[in-house]
Write a protein that holds these residues in place. Structure first.
Motif, short mmCIF file in Angstrom:
data_model
loop_
_atom_site.label_atom_id
_atom_site.label_comp_id
_atom_site.label_asym_id
_atom_site.label_seq_id
_atom_site.Cartn_x
_atom_site.Cartn_y
_atom_site.Cartn_z
N ASN A 124 57.31 46.96 22.84
CA ASN A 124 58.49 46.95 23.80
C ASN A 124 58.90 45.61 23.66
N ALA A 220 57.26 50.64 19.99
CA ALA A 220 58.31 51.03 20.89
C ALA A 220 57.94 52.29 22.06
N ALA A 222 59.21 55.68 23.80
CA ALA A 222 60.50 56.45 23.82
C ALA A 222 61.31 56.61 24.89
N ASP A 224 61.58 53.91 27.05
CA ASP A 224 62.13 52.36 27.41
C ASP A 224 63.41 52.37 27.42
N GLY A 228 65.29 49.90 23.90
CA GLY A 228 65.30 51.28 23.62
C GLY A 228 64.70 51.08 21.91
N VAL A 229 64.33 52.45 21.58
CA VAL A 229 63.60 52.52 20.13
C VAL A 229 64.64 51.90 19.03
N ASP A 230 65.75 51.93 19.01
CA ASP A 230 66.47 51.57 17.95
C ASP A 230 66.45 50.10 17.90
N THR A 232 63.94 47.96 19.00
CA THR A 232 62.70 47.62 18.83
C THR A 232 62.48 47.97 17.14
N GLU A 233 62.96 48.90 16.84
CA GLU A 233 62.91 49.52 15.36
C GLU A 233 63.80 48.40 14.60
N VAL A 246 56.24 54.82 17.51
CA VAL A 246 57.01 55.18 18.96
C VAL A 246 55.86 55.82 19.86
N GLU A 248 55.43 58.52 22.86
CA GLU A 248 56.40 59.46 23.22
C GLU A 248 56.45 59.37 24.71
N HIS A 252 58.28 50.81 29.29
CA HIS A 252 58.59 49.37 28.95
C HIS A 252 57.02 48.65 29.01
#
Length: 276
Positions: A124, A220, A222, A224, A228-230, A232-233, A246, A248, A252
């Protein structure tokens, strides 16, 4: 909160006296939590890992039983805190597990001290500087806290809403209660300095993280809405060879919301590195 098998220990660092909860034996595994939380965020990890590792729960600077902060800090200073802890424990290397602020600092430590890092699990978290929305939201939080004299009371709601997703709010009242309790314990002056350091003054670490060579797992949530996932990715993409997962039904505070799943992820990652 009492945790079985751990004892308080204190370490002097560049950011003051830090309280640890330490238990077990074996390779050192250090846990650093999110802003506005203390080391008990990791209570779901203690029982799982304490039979195989020396578990080290950190009350980060200005939080829990650690010395109140007197001003903002840098991420490099936070990495120095981990180094001081490792030296005090006599640990040549340690595994670093971090959530949000702890995830950012876990990456900082791995980049700056590769010879002292085992694996790093960064949950997170982000390597990017704060955007306008985050600066505004956390600015409102700290200004309101200063006016009201503390985080307790009306501000537990904003903290809860920022950190928890619909699954935890709907199905996990014990998680909601823990977040409310920990947020309510924050020293307002320390909280303001920490938020200032981790949100508006947060550095862009993507270039630094390209230097990381230790095995890294990035997790990450899902649900959060803070990172957001993007986002953290993108942090994971900046770390050579990092694994990205991720969860699901987590937001956070993945380790608190989904301890069984997080423990399994860490176990699997350790096994893949030959350290279980």
């Amino acid at each position: 909160m009492l945790l079985a098998g751990v004892e308080d220990r204190y370490v002097e660092t560049v950011l003051g006296r830090i309280r640890l909860r330490v238990g077990g034996s074996g390779p050192a595994m250090l846990f650093w939590p999110s802003l506005l939380m203390d080391g008990t965020l990791w209570s779901g990890q203690v029982a799982h890992f304490i039979d195989r590792f020396q578990v080290v729960l950190v009350d980060p600077p200005g939080h829990g039983g650690s010395t109140p902060l007197t001003g903002p800090f840098t991420f490099e200073q936070c990495a120095d805190v981990i180094l001081a802890i490792a030296d005090d424990l006599g640990a040549e290397r340690l595994h670093v597990i971090g959530n949000s602020w702890g995830g950012m600092i876990g990456g900082t430590f791995a980049a700056l001290h590769p010879d002292r890092t085992g694996i790093a699990v960064l949950m997170n978290a982000t390597a990017s500087p704060a955007g306008l929305r985050q600066k505004f939201e956390y600015g409102v939080l700290t200004r309101t806290a200063r006016l009201l004299g503390g985080i307790r009371g009306p501000l537990t709601g904003p903290v809860r809403d920022a950190f928890l997703g619909p699954t935890a709010k709907r199905e996990k009242p014990e998680v909601v209660a823990t977040v409310n309790d920990l947020a309510g314990r924050v020293d307002i002056g320390s909280g303001r300095h920490a938020v200032t350091s981790v949100v508006p003054r947060r550095p862009d670490q993507r270039e630094l993280f390209q230097r990381i060579r230790t095995p890294v797992l990035v997790v990450a949530g899902a649900e959060d809405t803070t990172f957001g996932v993007d986002e953290t990715e993108e942090m994971a993409d900046s770390i050579p060879g990092a694994r990205f997962v991720v969860l699901e039904q987590s937001a956070h505070l993945a380790a608190l919301e989904s301890p069984t799943e997080v423990n399994a992820l860490i176990d699997d990652f350790l096994a893949d590195q030959g350290d279980s």
